[in-house]
Design a protein around this motif. Structure first.
Motif, PDB file in Angstrom:
ATOM      1  N   GLU A  70      15.130  -2.852   1.457  1.00  0.00           N
ATOM      2  CA  GLU A  70      15.859  -1.595   1.622  1.00  0.00           C
ATOM      3  C   GLU A  70      17.251  -1.655   1.021  1.00  0.00           C
ATOM      4  OE1 GLU A  70      15.718  -0.544   5.762  1.00  0.00           O
ATOM      5  OE2 GLU A  70      13.554  -0.260   5.696  1.00  0.00           O
ATOM      6  N   LYS A 102       4.901   4.807 -11.205  1.00  0.00           N
ATOM      7  CA  LYS A 102       4.307   6.057 -10.737  1.00  0.00           C
ATOM      8  C   LYS A 102       5.399   7.054 -10.375  1.00  0.00           C
ATOM      9  CE  LYS A 102       0.276   6.062  -8.285  1.00  0.00           C
ATOM     10  NZ  LYS A 102      -0.496   5.705  -7.081  1.00  0.00           N
ATOM     11  N   GLU A 315       7.354  10.251  -1.635  1.00  0.00           N
ATOM     12  CA  GLU A 315       6.641   9.052  -1.206  1.00  0.00           C
ATOM     13  C   GLU A 315       5.650   8.620  -2.279  1.00  0.00           C
ATOM     14  OE1 GLU A 315       4.840  10.214   2.427  1.00  0.00           O
ATOM     15  OE2 GLU A 315       6.788  10.572   3.363  1.00  0.00           O
ATOM     16  N   TYR A 317       2.617   5.665  -3.335  1.00  0.00           N
ATOM     17  CA  TYR A 317       1.741   4.591  -2.867  1.00  0.00           C
ATOM     18  C   TYR A 317       0.930   4.095  -4.048  1.00  0.00           C
ATOM     19  CZ  TYR A 317      -1.208   1.993   0.379  1.00  0.00           C
ATOM     20  OH  TYR A 317      -1.836   0.987   1.062  1.00  0.00           O
ATOM     21  N   ARG A 319      -1.826   0.766  -5.261  1.00  0.00           N
ATOM     22  CA  ARG A 319      -2.573  -0.395  -4.759  1.00  0.00           C
ATOM     23  C   ARG A 319      -3.205  -1.162  -5.896  1.00  0.00           C
ATOM     24  NH1 ARG A 319      -6.709   3.116  -1.086  1.00  0.00           N
ATOM     25  NH2 ARG A 319      -6.831   4.925  -2.408  1.00  0.00           N
ATOM     26  N   TYR A 330       4.002   0.996  -0.384  1.00  0.00           N
ATOM     27  CA  TYR A 330       4.329   2.355   0.048  1.00  0.00           C
ATOM     28  C   TYR A 330       5.839   2.486   0.011  1.00  0.00           C
ATOM     29  CZ  TYR A 330       4.746   6.258   3.391  1.00  0.00           C
ATOM     30  OH  TYR A 330       5.043   7.446   4.022  1.00  0.00           O
ATOM     31  N   VAL A 332       9.125   4.959   0.302  1.00  0.00           N
ATOM     32  CA  VAL A 332       9.710   6.242   0.671  1.00  0.00           C
ATOM     33  C   VAL A 332      11.076   6.296   0.014  1.00  0.00           C
ATOM     34  CG1 VAL A 332      10.448   7.726   2.560  1.00  0.00           C
ATOM     35  CG2 VAL A 332       8.517   6.200   2.873  1.00  0.00           C
ATOM     36  N   GLU A 334      14.617   8.412  -1.120  1.00  0.00           N
ATOM     37  CA  GLU A 334      15.519   9.528  -0.828  1.00  0.00           C
ATOM     38  C   GLU A 334      16.226   9.978  -2.102  1.00  0.00           C
ATOM     39  OE1 GLU A 334      16.940  10.900   2.932  1.00  0.00           O
ATOM     40  OE2 GLU A 334      15.058  11.269   1.921  1.00  0.00           O
ATOM     41  N   TYR A 340      14.314   3.891   0.507  1.00  0.00           N
ATOM     42  CA  TYR A 340      14.697   4.165   1.900  1.00  0.00           C
ATOM     43  C   TYR A 340      13.855   3.323   2.840  1.00  0.00           C
ATOM     44  CZ  TYR A 340      15.937   6.718   6.104  1.00  0.00           C
ATOM     45  OH  TYR A 340      16.398   7.036   7.340  1.00  0.00           O
ATOM     46  N   ARG A 341      12.579   3.229   2.531  1.00  0.00           N
ATOM     47  CA  ARG A 341      11.698   2.381   3.341  1.00  0.00           C
ATOM     48  C   ARG A 341      10.598   1.882   2.426  1.00  0.00           C
ATOM     49  NH1 ARG A 341       9.135  -0.699   6.431  1.00  0.00           N
ATOM     50  NH2 ARG A 341       7.493  -0.059   7.850  1.00  0.00           N
ATOM     51  N   ILE A 342      10.244   0.614   2.604  1.00  0.00           N
ATOM     52  CA  ILE A 342       9.125   0.041   1.856  1.00  0.00           C
ATOM     53  C   ILE A 342       8.170  -0.579   2.846  1.00  0.00           C
ATOM     54  CG2 ILE A 342       8.523  -2.016   0.539  1.00  0.00           C
ATOM     55  CD1 ILE A 342      10.200  -1.314  -1.587  1.00  0.00           C
ATOM     56  N   LYS A 343       6.891  -0.325   2.645  1.00  0.00           N
ATOM     57  CA  LYS A 343       5.892  -1.010   3.469  1.00  0.00           C
ATOM     58  C   LYS A 343       4.937  -1.711   2.514  1.00  0.00           C
ATOM     59  CE  LYS A 343       2.451  -1.668   6.482  1.00  0.00           C
ATOM     60  NZ  LYS A 343       2.450  -2.666   7.526  1.00  0.00           N
ATOM     61  N   ARG A 345       1.385  -3.280   2.330  1.00  0.00           N
ATOM     62  CA  ARG A 345       0.113  -3.416   3.025  1.00  0.00           C
ATOM     63  C   ARG A 345      -0.522  -4.705   2.501  1.00  0.00           C
ATOM     64  NH1 ARG A 345      -5.240  -4.518   3.137  1.00  0.00           N
ATOM     65  NH2 ARG A 345      -6.488  -3.012   4.275  1.00  0.00           N
TER      66      ARG A 345
ATOM     67  N   GLU B  24       0.281  12.459  -3.702  1.00  0.00           N
ATOM     68  CA  GLU B  24      -1.004  12.031  -4.239  1.00  0.00           C
ATOM     69  C   GLU B  24      -2.143  12.513  -3.350  1.00  0.00           C
ATOM     70  OE1 GLU B  24      -0.970   7.853  -4.782  1.00  0.00           O
ATOM     71  OE2 GLU B  24      -2.977   7.788  -5.629  1.00  0.00           O
ATOM     72  N   CYS B  55      -3.520   1.647   5.950  1.00  0.00           N
ATOM     73  CA  CYS B  55      -2.084   1.402   6.102  1.00  0.00           C
ATOM     74  C   CYS B  55      -1.601   2.159   7.327  1.00  0.00           C
ATOM     75  CB  CYS B  55      -1.344   1.852   4.841  1.00  0.00           C
ATOM     76  SG  CYS B  55       0.383   1.409   4.822  1.00  0.00           S
ATOM     77  N   LYS B 141      17.109   1.677  11.469  1.00  0.00           N
ATOM     78  CA  LYS B 141      18.221   1.753  10.516  1.00  0.00           C
ATOM     79  C   LYS B 141      19.552   1.327  11.125  1.00  0.00           C
ATOM     80  CE  LYS B 141      16.263   3.196   6.732  1.00  0.00           C
ATOM     81  NZ  LYS B 141      16.382   2.507   5.450  1.00  0.00           N
TER      82      LYS B 141
END
Lengths: 383, 152
Positions: A70, A102, A315, A317, A319, A330, A332, A334, A340-343, A345, B24, B55, B141
């Protein structure tokens, strides 16, 4: 067939058995144990030799890469992901680069696409050979480990020349790859192909048809197709249960839709089926490398990108198929220079969630064969 | 099923959902209270068959938390994203670990890192964080740790 696993949340509530004979025993495997291939801690409840429950405890190598990302820019965060699944770091980098591309809608040059696929498949072979050696060692065969490292060393040398690293490659960047291929690359890969073609037959001779090995793995660690889907399994472990889940086939990226290769699906559902899938996948990866090595197009190896990347608000995503399964990124955004956020998987985390279900009812000696064929890489699970 | 068909089908199942497009996949925003019954419908309705939860995560928006579930169908190959906004001070949502078994692990991770309370979860304990961890949830946060977090 869907088998319901009863969830035992508190073992002290289960009625104690009479006398010493039927009493439960709790055994710790790990965090430092050769069969867990890293710092995984399993608390196992046994009744005699039969496993009643397996409880994984994670976090011994948790670095909170998601939180770290982040505060890193879209160029920097990719380097952190090499440290997750260190055996397929190219493919991790690839997934992240795809996600940024992307968002920015960058078209990457044909040469870069071919290089990426070549590197991915070489990584897959390297990862599977290491798995083969380590897995055979888990069930008691020492020689395969040394043989596997001999072949893996060749791939590592190829990687070292081009990427400058042997483990954490950091080679894929948004827009393409970081450097062009080393002049020796094609020659060395061709040498490797001829060498490995003989060796993989030797692997089969040595281990696959071995009676002791078969007895250790056949009908051990069975998971049905429905359960594998419900537990979110992916990669070779799921394909051994008949689940069609190869991202390269289902959601093709780069040039995978132009290549000739098969998605390996077995229906044995046991440890031996998982073993077979990986062995066959190595041959498929080798065939992909063979198809591409003489057809690397000329041109740019990196698209022109801005120095500071800014993803639009939204957002994203993406794979990819790593050696262990589906790796998803993933993001997100801003609209700033950092996510802002990364996930992430990670395939290992979902596959691990099925371990308790698979192992229940089997003998403790079989746990090693089950874990070996599920192919865990602990930093990938912990992140 | 394509996006339009999915939209009609989802609207039939639950009228009070908000469907966003643009990304998407189809984004469906639902109220946390209706999640339990809705998740069962998504999993078991013929034609939808969303049987693969690939996920599960949470996003901290400072004003509220958003749970994000990525679902796909291994039969029809369509995917949707389910989102649910939770109150940041008292985040609560029903567990889906009985519908998709992998959620048991993923929810434990979200529970410790974001502090979301999953109702009726069979085994809600710390997974990654050490036993006896006290204090705030590290992925939020506003989490501050002057010793272990180096600000870049």
């Amino acid at each position: 067939m869907y088998r319901q696993t009863e969830i035992i949340s508190d073992l002290s509530k289960t009625p104690p058995s009479e006398g010493l004979e039927g009493a439960d025993m709790i055994i710790n495997i790990g965090p430092q144990h050769p069969a867990t291939h890293g710092v995984l801690h399993l608390v196992i409840t046994l009744n005699g030799e039969t496993i009643k429950k397996v409880e994984p405890h994670l976090g011994y190598i948790h670095r909170s890469i998601e939180k770290m990302c982040e505060s890193l820019s879209y160029r920097q965060f990719i380097y952190a992901t090499s440290r997750m699944d260190y055996l397929s770091s190219h493919i991790n980098n690839h997934g992240c680069a795809l996600c940024v591309e992307k968002g920015l809608q960058i078209e990457i040059p044909a040469r870069a696409q071919v290089i990426r696929v070549l590197m991915d498949e070489l990584t897959r072979i390297a990862s599977h050979t290491l798995w083969w050696g380590a897995m055979a060692m888990d069930v008691g065969a020492l020689t395969p480990f040394f043989l596997a490292f001999r072949e893996r060393e060749m791939i590592n040398d190829i990687m070292e020349e081009t990427c400058g690293a042997r483990l954490t490659m950091n080679y894929m960047v948004p827009g393409g790859v970081m450097f062009d291929l080393h002049p020796n690359f094609q020659k060395k890969v061709k040498e490797f192909i001829t060498h490995f073609k003989n060796k993989i037959d030797e692997y089969d001779e040595l281990v696959t048809d071995n009676v002791i090995f078969r007895n250790r793995t056949e009908n051990v660690g069975v998971i049905s197709k429905e359960d594998a889907i419900s537990y979110g399994m992916s990669g070779p472990s799921a394909r051994a249960s008949g689940v069609q889940c190869d991202i390269r086939k289902l959601y093709p990226y780069e040039i995978y839709n132009q290549l000739q290769f098969e998605e390996i699906i077995e229906t044995g559902c046991d440890s031996f089926a998982r073993y077979l899938v990986r062995m066959k996948e190595m041959r498929q990866s080798l065939s992909i490398v063979e198809q591409l090595i003489d057809n690397i197009p000329d041109g740019e190896f990196q698209a022109k990108t801005k120095a500071v990347l800014k993803l639009p608000k939204g957002e994203f995503y993406s794979r990819v198929e790593t050696a262990r399964g589906e790796f998803g990124v993933y993001i997100v955004s801003e609209g700033g220079t950092t996510p802002y956020r990364i996930k992430f998987r990670s395939p290992g985390f979902s596959n691990l969630s099925s371990l308790d279900h698979i192992a229940r009812g089997s003998k403790i000696g079989d746990l090693v064969a089950i874990m070996g064929t599920l192919d865990f890489v602990i930093p990938d699970i912990d992140r | 099923m394509n996006g339009e068909e999915l939209k009609i089908k989802l609207a039939e199942l639950l009228p009070d959902i908000t469907i966003e497009e643009g990304g998407e996949w189809l984004n469906v925003l639902i109220a946390p209270s209706s999640w339990l019954s809705f998740s069962n419908q998504l999993r078991n309705t013929q034609g939808l068959d969303l049987d693969y939860l690939f996920c599960l995560t949470c996003v901290d928006w400072k004003t509220h938390l958003t749970m994000v579930y990525h679902l796909t169908s291994t039969i029809h190959r369509h995917s949707i994203v389910i989102k649910s906004n939770l109150d940041r001070n008292k985040p609560e949502i029903e567990t889906v670990s009985h519908t998709w078994r992998t959620a048991e692990f993923h929810e434990r991770e979200v529970y410790e890192l974001f502090g979301v309370n999953f109702l009726n979860h069979p085994d809600l304990r710390l997974l990654i964080l050490p036993d006896g961890w006290e204090g705030k949830n590290p992925m939020r946060k506003d989490y501050e740790d002057p010793i272990n977090i180096i600000k870049l």
